[in-house]
Design a protein around this motif. Structure first.
Motif, mmCIF file in Angstrom:
data_model
loop_
_atom_site.group_PDB
_atom_site.id
_atom_site.type_symbol
_atom_site.label_atom_id
_atom_site.label_comp_id
_atom_site.label_asym_id
_atom_site.label_seq_id
_atom_site.Cartn_x
_atom_site.Cartn_y
_atom_site.Cartn_z
ATOM 1 N N ASP A 1 -36.668 24.672 -18.512
ATOM 2 C CA ASP A 1 -35.295 24.683 -17.992
ATOM 3 C C ASP A 1 -35.278 25.044 -16.507
ATOM 4 O OD1 ASP A 1 -34.285 23.965 -20.404
ATOM 5 O OD2 ASP A 1 -33.353 25.904 -20.880
ATOM 6 N N ASN B 1 -40.587 17.492 -22.015
ATOM 7 C CA ASN B 1 -39.952 18.815 -22.146
ATOM 8 C C ASN B 1 -40.921 19.825 -22.742
ATOM 9 O OD1 ASN B 1 -36.676 19.546 -22.212
ATOM 10 N ND2 ASN B 1 -38.012 21.019 -23.205
ATOM 11 N N GLU C 1 -40.068 25.840 -25.388
ATOM 12 C CA GLU C 1 -38.637 26.065 -25.095
ATOM 13 C C GLU C 1 -37.749 25.301 -26.075
ATOM 14 O OE1 GLU C 1 -37.253 25.818 -21.048
ATOM 15 O OE2 GLU C 1 -38.337 27.667 -20.558
ATOM 16 N N LYS D 1 -35.251 27.878 -27.310
ATOM 17 C CA LYS D 1 -33.883 27.661 -26.812
ATOM 18 C C LYS D 1 -33.622 26.166 -26.640
ATOM 19 C CE LYS D 1 -35.218 28.935 -22.089
ATOM 20 N NZ LYS D 1 -34.826 29.186 -20.761
ATOM 21 N N PRO E 1 -31.729 22.607 -26.184
ATOM 22 C CA PRO E 1 -30.559 22.320 -25.356
ATOM 23 C C PRO E 1 -29.293 22.584 -26.160
ATOM 24 C CG PRO E 1 -32.090 20.447 -25.377
ATOM 25 C CD PRO E 1 -32.624 21.463 -26.328
ATOM 26 N N SER E 2 -28.348 23.308 -25.557
ATOM 27 C CA SER E 2 -27.102 23.563 -26.300
ATOM 28 C C SER E 2 -25.907 23.254 -25.405
ATOM 29 C CB SER E 2 -27.048 25.000 -26.801
ATOM 30 O OG SER E 2 -26.918 25.864 -25.715
ATOM 31 N N ASN F 1 -23.820 20.508 -21.375
ATOM 32 C CA ASN F 1 -24.382 20.398 -20.023
ATOM 33 C C ASN F 1 -25.614 21.295 -19.827
ATOM 34 O OD1 ASN F 1 -24.547 19.359 -17.477
ATOM 35 N ND2 ASN F 1 -22.989 20.697 -16.583
ATOM 36 N N PRO F 2 -26.617 21.172 -20.697
ATOM 37 C CA PRO F 2 -27.823 22.000 -20.553
ATOM 38 C C PRO F 2 -28.639 21.569 -19.327
ATOM 39 C CG PRO F 2 -28.156 20.338 -22.238
ATOM 40 C CD PRO F 2 -26.724 20.207 -21.796
ATOM 41 N N PRO F 3 -29.616 22.393 -18.905
ATOM 42 C CA PRO F 3 -30.392 22.073 -17.698
ATOM 43 C C PRO F 3 -30.992 20.675 -17.693
ATOM 44 C CG PRO F 3 -30.819 24.320 -18.378
ATOM 45 C CD PRO F 3 -29.943 23.720 -19.445
ATOM 46 N N LYS G 1 -28.339 18.335 -16.673
ATOM 47 C CA LYS G 1 -27.997 18.510 -15.243
ATOM 48 C C LYS G 1 -28.986 17.728 -14.382
ATOM 49 C CE LYS G 1 -25.543 22.815 -15.303
ATOM 50 N NZ LYS G 1 -25.522 24.171 -15.628
ATOM 51 N N GLY H 1 -29.868 18.442 -29.220
ATOM 52 C CA GLY H 1 -29.882 19.897 -29.381
ATOM 53 C C GLY H 1 -29.618 20.303 -30.820
#
Ligand code: COA
Length: 252
Positions: free
Chosen positions: A26, A61, A65, A69, A71-72, A75-77, A80, A226
């Protein structure tokens, strides 16, 4: 980490984490997004050139991660970064050596000129991870290469060669491994010397017919992605990777 360098109006952005085959975290997505946003506003930047440090472009990815964590939200990193890439108004060149996995392949469809080593390899293991296509590939790939090729790459999901990547339109030029950086630099230099306003207009027009639909699809994809990563299927796939064994989906 992400390393950047601005020289002769070319902003080089490098995935630089070679001990993990440049797997992207991220923090790296956010750093790459910032580099693109800053480059977008900076008149000294005429072209972006992506590459990977060491022997590979990126293994996609970071899977640790994905487990800790996923993606939630909408607008996750990772999104973006992808939106900054899609919206980046100036030419983007990519130099691929070694492996380009997951987003390392899907991001190519947003770029403008991709140079790959003859022995580079590509893979889209989303379904194998219990997840779904991302980066707009569910919309762009069928448009680019037709359903059958897109289904082969995204559903059969075998590793594929640079020649295949060029055949389906993801790669512009295949060269010897030791010529990738020089060839990508040559194209970036050529683009950097052209009229910048005309270049920006040309790129905007090329993307105009699909950019808005693509943004909507990219949000849909990442929300599903996600949620799917929390499923039992994905947990089995990710545990199998961490435990260095083949996944077993027979009981699902
Ligand atoms: N996330 C986190 N770590 C990764 C990684 C990733 N995406 N890809 C590779 N690594 C790490 C490995 O865990 C290993 O770390 P270790 O040495 O601490 O054990 C190191 O990078 C080397 O990878 P390894 O699997 O040993 O190399 P390989 O040549 O046998 O296989 C790949 C290379 C790319 C085929 C394999 O690493 C792989 O399948 N990675 C996952 C790719 C993926 O699914 N990406 C997400 C797409 S959405």
């Amino acid at each position: 980490m992400i390393t950047t360098q601005l020289e002769d109006k070319i902003l080089s952005i490098c995935f630089d984490r070679s001990d993990k085959m440049n797997a992207i975290t991220d923090a790296m997505y956010l750093a790459a997004e910032k580099a693109l946003l800053d480059g977008s506003d900076n008149k000294e930047v005429r072209v972006v050139l992506f590459s990977g440090a060491g022997d590979h472009f990126t293994s996609g990815n970071d899977l640790a991660e994905f487990m800790s964590k996923p993606p939630s939200g909408n607008n996750p990193p990772v999104l973006k970064f992808l939106l900054a890439l899609l919206r980046f108004p100036k030419p983007v060149v990519v130099a691929i050596n070694g492996l380009a996995v997951g987003i390392g392949t899907t991001m190519l469809a947003h770029c403008d000129y991709v140079v790959a080593a003859q022995d580079a390899r590509f893979k889209l293991p989303f379904v194998d991870l219990g997840a779904c296509p991302e980066g707009g590939s569910s919309l762009l790939f069928p448009q680019l290469m037709g359903h059958s090729q897109a289904a082969e790459l995204l559903m059969v999901a075998d590793i594929f060669s640079s020649d295949k990547a060029a055949q389906v339109g993801l790669v512009n030029k295949v060269v010897a491994a030791d010529e990738v950086q020089a060839h990508a630099q040559k194209i970036a230099k050529k683009l950097s010397l052209k009229a910048p306003g005309a270049m920006i207009k040309a790129k905007a027009l090329l993307k105009q017919s699909y950019a808005a639909d693509l943004e909507v699809r990219m949000v849909e994809e990442i929300i599903s992605f996600g949620e799917m990563l929390k499923s039992a299927e994905a947990k089995e796939a990710l545990s199998a990777f961490m435990e260095k064994r083949a996944p077993d989906f027979s009981s699902f």
